[in-house]
Design a protein around this motif. Sequence first.
Motif, mmCIF file in Angstrom:
data_model
loop_
_atom_site.group_PDB
_atom_site.id
_atom_site.type_symbol
_atom_site.label_atom_id
_atom_site.label_comp_id
_atom_site.label_asym_id
_atom_site.label_seq_id
_atom_site.Cartn_x
_atom_site.Cartn_y
_atom_site.Cartn_z
ATOM 1 N N PRO A 22 0.837 -1.202 0.000
ATOM 2 C CA PRO A 22 0.000 0.000 0.000
ATOM 3 C C PRO A 22 0.873 1.253 0.000
ATOM 4 N N LYS A 23 0.292 2.362 -0.392
ATOM 5 C CA LYS A 23 1.006 3.634 -0.449
ATOM 6 C C LYS A 23 1.554 3.993 0.929
ATOM 7 N N VAL A 34 1.406 4.133 6.844
ATOM 8 C CA VAL A 34 0.370 3.836 5.857
ATOM 9 C C VAL A 34 -0.934 4.353 6.442
ATOM 10 N N GLU A 37 -6.986 4.833 5.270
ATOM 11 C CA GLU A 37 -7.711 4.866 3.996
ATOM 12 C C GLU A 37 -6.943 4.115 2.912
ATOM 13 N N ASP A 38 -5.641 4.344 2.814
ATOM 14 C CA ASP A 38 -4.826 3.660 1.804
ATOM 15 C C ASP A 38 -4.752 2.166 2.070
ATOM 16 N N GLU A 41 -8.151 0.605 1.106
ATOM 17 C CA GLU A 41 -8.295 0.568 -0.352
ATOM 18 C C GLU A 41 -7.418 -0.538 -0.938
ATOM 19 N N TRP A 42 -6.185 -0.635 -0.481
ATOM 20 C CA TRP A 42 -5.260 -1.673 -0.946
ATOM 21 C C TRP A 42 -5.819 -3.056 -0.632
#
Length: 50
Positions: A22-23, A34, A37-38, A41-42
């Motif tokens: 993830p971002k 991290v 939200e990221d 989503e990941w």
Amino acid sequence: MCAEIKISRSTFYEWRAKGSAPKCYKIDNGELRVSREDLDEWWNQRRNAA
């Protein structure tokens, strides 16, 4: 994050090197973070791909 999804830190860095983690955001002290939200989503993208 690693504890939540039950992976080792080395696995996370491996995924990151491959571009499949993830971002991440680097904070002032050099640590990576991290966002919730990221991560969500990941996780949803991985779950839908399975």
